[in-house]
Design a protein around this motif. Sequence first.
Motif, PDB file in Angstrom:
ATOM      1  N   GLY A  19     -67.486   3.352  47.988  1.00 32.99           N
ATOM      2  CA  GLY A  19     -67.943   4.690  47.615  1.00 32.99           C
ATOM      3  C   GLY A  19     -68.411   4.807  46.178  1.00 32.99           C
ATOM      4  N   ARG A  20     -68.272   3.705  45.391  1.00 33.41           N
ATOM      5  CA  ARG A  20     -68.771   3.766  44.017  1.00 33.41           C
ATOM      6  C   ARG A  20     -70.201   3.249  44.011  1.00 33.41           C
ATOM      7  N   GLY A  21     -70.957   3.639  42.967  1.00 28.34           N
ATOM      8  CA  GLY A  21     -72.386   3.305  42.924  1.00 28.34           C
ATOM      9  C   GLY A  21     -72.656   1.913  43.161  1.00 28.34           C
ATOM     10  N   ARG A  59     -77.656   5.479  39.994  1.00 24.30           N
ATOM     11  CA  ARG A  59     -76.440   4.988  40.637  1.00 24.30           C
ATOM     12  C   ARG A  59     -75.247   5.087  39.693  1.00 24.30           C
ATOM     13  N   ARG A  98     -72.537  15.234  47.022  1.00 24.92           N
ATOM     14  CA  ARG A  98     -72.072  13.957  47.540  1.00 24.92           C
ATOM     15  C   ARG A  98     -71.934  13.973  49.063  1.00 24.92           C
ATOM     16  N   ILE A 129     -68.990  11.365  39.923  1.00 21.51           N
ATOM     17  CA  ILE A 129     -68.024  11.543  41.013  1.00 21.51           C
ATOM     18  C   ILE A 129     -66.609  11.366  40.478  1.00 21.51           C
ATOM     19  N   ASP A 130     -66.431  10.365  39.602  1.00 24.79           N
ATOM     20  CA  ASP A 130     -65.121  10.171  38.970  1.00 24.79           C
ATOM     21  C   ASP A 130     -64.696  11.424  38.216  1.00 24.79           C
ATOM     22  N   ARG A 154     -74.292   8.792  39.060  1.00 24.23           N
ATOM     23  CA  ARG A 154     -73.650   9.330  40.247  1.00 24.23           C
ATOM     24  C   ARG A 154     -72.189   8.890  40.293  1.00 24.23           C
ATOM     25  N   SER A 155     -71.980   7.580  40.121  1.00 20.61           N
ATOM     26  CA  SER A 155     -70.620   7.073  40.214  1.00 20.61           C
ATOM     27  C   SER A 155     -69.722   7.662  39.112  1.00 20.61           C
TER      28      SER A 155
END
Lengths: 282, 306
Positions: free
Chosen positions: A280-282, B190, B124, B197-198, B193-194
């Motif tokens: 689920g991580r980039g 990317r 998401r 989300i964190d 986004r990651s």
Amino acid sequence: MGILRSLSRQPAALFGLVIVVAVVVLALAAPLIAPFSPDDQMFDGLTLEGAPMPPGGQFLLGTDTLGRDLFSRMLFGARTSLIIGIVANGIAVSIGLFVGIVAGYLRGLPSSILMRFTDLMMAFPALLLAIVLAALLKPSLWIVAMVIALVNWVQVARIVYTETRGLVERDFIMAERSLGAGHGRILLLHILPHLVPTAIVWGTLGIATTVLLEATLSFLGIGVQPPQPSWGNIIFESQSYFQAAPWLVFFPGMVILLTALAFNLVGDALRDILDPTQRGRG
Amino acid sequence: MAFVLLRRLGQALLILLGVAAITFVLLYALPADPARMIAGRSATAQTVASIRHELGLDQPLIIQFWTYLSGLLYGDLGRSYAQKTEVWTLIVARLPATLILMAAGITVEVVLGVTFGTVAAVKRGGTVDRLVMMASFVGVSAPQFVVALLLLYVFAVTLGWFPMSGYGSFAHVVLPATTLGVLGAGWYARMVRSAMIDVLNQDYVRTARAKGLSSRRIIFRHALPNAILPIVAMIGIDIGQFMGGVVVVEAVYGWPGIGQLAWQAIQQVDIPIIMGVTLTSALAIVTGNLLADLIAPFIDPRIRTS
């Protein structure tokens, strides 16, 4: 088989997998499928004015500036790309695994020398280095593969190093050591198996990088040399003609993009499946 | 802080020295003979030998390297074999063009990457997220030269909106910068986004939500500033990687920058220029990383205290 099933459950990964399989099959079966010989400069392959034939008709994707069938050349070009992808990336992953494991397992001076050397390689502009080496050496398929391997092992080495560092500290390694296991046994039977997922993931992702790098070198005219077809050198050869015959650039270009995309999608999905912490991580 | 800075500077210098040594050995160990290249195909062995002597190529490698290094100390990168000019002058003349291209490309990358990365993180799992992720995959898988030729064909040849090649006006920058930026934006999207989300899963964001703050305020004021750190590190790395990419893009668009200089020099086996450009690129990579490390404490106070 469990991996394959998990792969096929994700639409993107399945798409990638289908393309990877298709490219491999087409490359292997190139002599059977190709309607013409890739090197055959056909008399009816050019228009009366000497221009390449557009797609459609007798030649599925048209012909190139020398009257050769583009579709056949691209089929044989797939072989070139895959051979370089597998050889160059295989070597890069092997070097990366070796350097990473040794530097992660050893301590003290040898370890820091290896890792400082890796840092040094990280400061090299990779593409520039590859271009310089490929141009000054006599270009051939194997030289291109070597050059690509030489610039691509560094990333793998860094990741393997970090993972090995973590593994060495784990209790089961200490237990093994206290049972009297030698370095060789610990490295080969206990550390290496834990690195197999990493090697598989980078083995796949790296092929995408390699295919792109080979295409770029060949496009600059310092990669695989014509008449041996490669997707990059097909574009190199028809570049000056591309305003009149854009398909000569865009068909091979699309194929390069699709192949790199497919290997990236499969590699990324494999990373998710093999390493749940990254999910689920980039 | 001063001590850390000094140590980092020392490491950077050592890395540059290493890059110089490796490039030097590689270039001189290769079969291409610059003296033969200058003399031409029909020159006698005697002419070649005298040129080799003139360039100092007949001396042992270690002495040549020493001469080169002591020149470096005074900022002397040597003389081009083919153009008979100081390499330093040639590089300085070409540097602005490449810097403009780099700045424009990185701007495109960051703007696209941060926008789409944030949108994807906020939505998401939705369709927009999937589309952005797919597009970012296509971006990182696309060969630069093909995208360059595609943009050239559509926007310069067919539509005629932008010039085919050259340098000098804003219109000239658009296509090369877009080529570099659109492809790199995939990585940024990317990463953003990651990171987002964190951050969005953290307690303080939930608190902000519970207080009833608007989602726009939460995203821009509370979440995004905390997700910006990896972007700064990434720009640092990017500055270095750009130097390789510009060779291809400058070749396609006829952009008179360092990439073109390097490409000409490579074809003429003009080793001093190749050395100079490689060192400049390595310097850019090292400086980029160093700057990213130096800026980090100002963005994230947690790094300052530790």
